[in-house]
Design a protein around this motif. Structure first.
Motif, PDB file in Angstrom:
ATOM      1  N   LEU A  66       0.830  -1.202   0.000  1.00 17.80           N
ATOM      2  CA  LEU A  66       0.000   0.000   0.000  1.00 17.80           C
ATOM      3  C   LEU A  66       0.871   1.261   0.000  1.00 17.80           C
ATOM      4  O   LEU A  66       0.600   2.217  -0.728  1.00 17.80           O
ATOM      5  N   TYR A 101      -4.677   9.168   0.449  1.00 14.70           N
ATOM      6  CA  TYR A 101      -4.307   8.076   1.346  1.00 14.70           C
ATOM      7  C   TYR A 101      -4.873   8.396   2.722  1.00 14.70           C
ATOM      8  O   TYR A 101      -4.466   9.358   3.364  1.00 14.70           O
ATOM      9  N   PHE A 181      -6.908   5.229  -1.050  1.00 14.36           N
ATOM     10  CA  PHE A 181      -6.223   4.188  -0.303  1.00 14.36           C
ATOM     11  C   PHE A 181      -6.579   4.348   1.173  1.00 14.36           C
ATOM     12  O   PHE A 181      -6.584   5.457   1.705  1.00 14.36           O
TER      13      PHE A 181
END
Length: 605
Positions: A66, A101, A181
């Motif tokens: 990630l 993110y 994300f």
């Protein structure tokens, strides 16, 4: 609860797919020791319109994968990443601007309400191309979808865990990024809140977004909500496909999931070798991507050269361009000012303490500035003042950046603003507050200690204290951005003590060994102490009155003539304004170093 797949009032963006090939990631284990391979050539594809889960046991490499995709991890990485859209491939920089993110920790500004942080995010992301009403429509739309409308007037530090998680997502949805994300989005949530969170992410994915999250061990209900599961074990992919196909995939390999057993738990048990070592078999079988379900993207959204389209209530088209850094600077300045005003420990309490300490010091050194018999005590008064201002400015500054690092890193990485914009806004709002508080302290102490009632001397006195405060704060910011708060406080205190020793009063310059005297030029407290002495006793100040011990004979006043004191302190040839120039240079250098260290700290987190 989350029925709407598309946020109708948001600016539109284009859907993106992420393809990665042979990603490898190594980490050093020690000096001259072989590197440990975390990811061992993994490949796959994360598509728009799908909710993707990266799963695996602890140490499997899911967080590393990630971080590589978000750009948080760039060193020791090999392989290729491709970002495909309807209009062709995108470059890395363009991809980073269109992704966000959301980290595991919900880093929010505690002193602001939900409405306030959402409006700040809208102003930073959308800018002034939309009026206030238009931005409010976007905010209301996002809060409605995420079931946060009732919390609009609630401060962030009073939200529940699930609400904080949803607010973190809402902040990034303001400009409708095509890629999101999330690191462990269900951490800290109960089963009901976790189910609501994943259902909300699934609904957002149906709007054409690519949503990727890591998750540890979800319940069976949550697991089946994922459109795509990318399973890792020992740095290798052991399954990539629809969550609902997991049981059939394992059954084909001779691994039968017991009835009523959670497939997510079972595949983790298989990976951790509770039923034998099937890792190689799973890795070889995972190259078959036919287990992926076909999930149609419900809506392909429009994007063109950093220009977003927004449909307002009148169905007209408005072009939304990213706001300039100057606009963001004014927004951040306003936010920082509000935060300073609301944080009573930084402003209100500090001002109150400075007033009390100013009165105490003034009472202790009563008439020290007007009596020829108290010239030495008055010099000590000036040393006490610079020492107090130094420590009270330095200590809070050491903690300033460490308490906000997580927020700064999150907002900067998600393209809210550039670090230099944040830093400039911080300086612009913090410096006036520091000047005001120190000026209040200096004014009280100056007049209560009966210093010369001359405007130019008072101005020079306060200016020197302000410079000391700003330099000490700069030193604290630099140390806070480099070291831990404990180490920064310790090292800073030691350095301040060293500067105090070389200030020129605890040990007079005339009494120092020559090689030690040269070290005094590195002490900013030397220049500040010299400056205060010059401000009070320099510039041809006339002789001071000497009080009478009794009616017959006067008291002995060795330093009633200011030049005698200056000569004793070896400061008769010093220039006040030269000291000011040197202190300003100190101030500039320390502020630049603080920015450099902060930038380095954020990039290495």
């Amino acid at each position: 609860m989350y029925q709407r797949a598309v946020l109708v009032n948001l600016p539109k963006s284009e859907s993106l797919d992420i393809e990665f090939l042979n990603i490898q990631y190594d980490v050093p284990t020690g000096f001259r020791k072989p590197k440990k391979q975390i990811l061992k050539g993994v490949s796959g594809c994360f598509k728009s319109g799908e909710l993707t889960a990266i799963m695996g046991p602890s140490g499997a490499g899911k967080s590393s994968l990630l971080n590589i995709m978000t750009g948080f991890q760039k060193s020791n990485v090999a392989g290729s990443l491709k970002f495909r859209s309807k209009n062709g491939d995108r470059g890395w920089n363009e991809y980073r601007k269109e992704s966000c993110y959301i980290q595991q920790d919900d880093n929010l500004h505690a002193l602001f309400t939900v409405q306030e942080v959402m409006m700040i995010a809208a102003r930073l992301k959308i800018g002034n191309n939309l009026n206030h009403k238009g931005k409010q429509m976007v905010i209301d739309d996002v809060l409605d979808v995420l079931d946060l409308t009732k919390t609009k007037d609630t401060r962030c530090d009073r939200l529940s865990g699930g609400q904080r998680k949803r607010l973190s997502i809402a902040l990034e949805l303001v400009d409708n990024p095509p890629i999101m994300f999330l690191d462990e989005p269900t951490t800290g949530l109960d089963s009901s809140a976790s189910l609501q969170c994943i259902a909300m992410l699934q609904s957002l994915a149906r709007g054409g977004r690519t949503i990727i999250c890591t998750i540890h061990q979800p319940s069976a209900t949550i697991y089946e909500m994922f459109d795509h599961v990318y399973m890792l074990a020992e740095g290798r992919c052991v399954y990539q496909g629809d969550a609902k196909n997991t049981v059939n995939y394992l059954k084909k390999l001779g691994l039968t999931c017991p009835m009523y057993h959670n497939p997510a738990d079972y595949i983790i048990e298989v990976i951790t070798k509770e039923y034998g070592d099937f890792t190689d078999t799973l890795v070889n079988a995972a190259t078959d991507r036919s287990w992926r379900a076909t999930t149609p993207v419900k809506s392909i959204l429009y994007h063109s050269d950093s220009v977003l389209k927004y449909n307002d209530e009148n169905k007209t088209t408005v072009l939304i361009r990213p706001p300039s850094e100057l606009h963001k600077f004014f927004v951040l300045t306003e936010r920082s000012a509000i935060q300073l005003f609301r944080d009573w420990t930084v402003t209100h309490l500090k001002l109150a303490v400075h007033i009390v300490i100013g009165i105490i010091i003034g009472l202790l050194y009563e008439n020290a500035g007007s009596s020829g018999a108290k010239s030495v005590s008055n010099a000590l008064f000036m040393l006490v003042m610079v020492t107090y201002v130094c420590y009270t400015s330095f200590m809070p500054a050491v903690l300033r950046f460490p308490t906000e690092l997580a927020i700064i890193r999150k907002e900067r990485s998600n393209n809210w603003y550039r670090l230099r914009t944040y830093y400039a806004a911080f300086i612009v709002t913090n410096v006036p507050v520091q000047i005001f508080i120190v000026s209040v302290l200096g004014t009280i102490a100056y007049f209560m200690s009966s210093q010369p009632p001359e405007l130019h001397r008072f101005g020079m006195f306060v200016l020197m204290l302000v410079l000391v405060a700003l330099i000490a704060e700069g030193k604290g910011l630099a140390l806070g951005a480099t070291l831990t708060p404990v180490n920064g406080t310790f090292i800073g205190s030691i350095l301040t003590c060293a500067c105090l020793v070389f200030a020129g009063f605890l040990v007079l310059f005339n009494h120092m060994p020559k090689f030690m005297y040269y070290l005094t030029y590195s002490s900013y407290l030397r220049y500040s102490f010299e400056g205060l002495i010059q401000a009070i006793y320099g510039f041809n100040r006339p002789s001071l009155p000497c009080p009478m011990d009794n009616l017959d004979e006067p008291a002995y006043c060795q330093y009633r003539v200011p030049k005698a004191l200056l000569k004793e302190l070896a400061m008769i040839d010093c220039s006040y304004w030269n000291n000011v120039v040197i202190l300003v240079a100190y101030l500039i250098v320390l502020r630049i170093l603080a920015y450099i260290f902060l930038k380095r700290k954020i990039s290495t987190l």
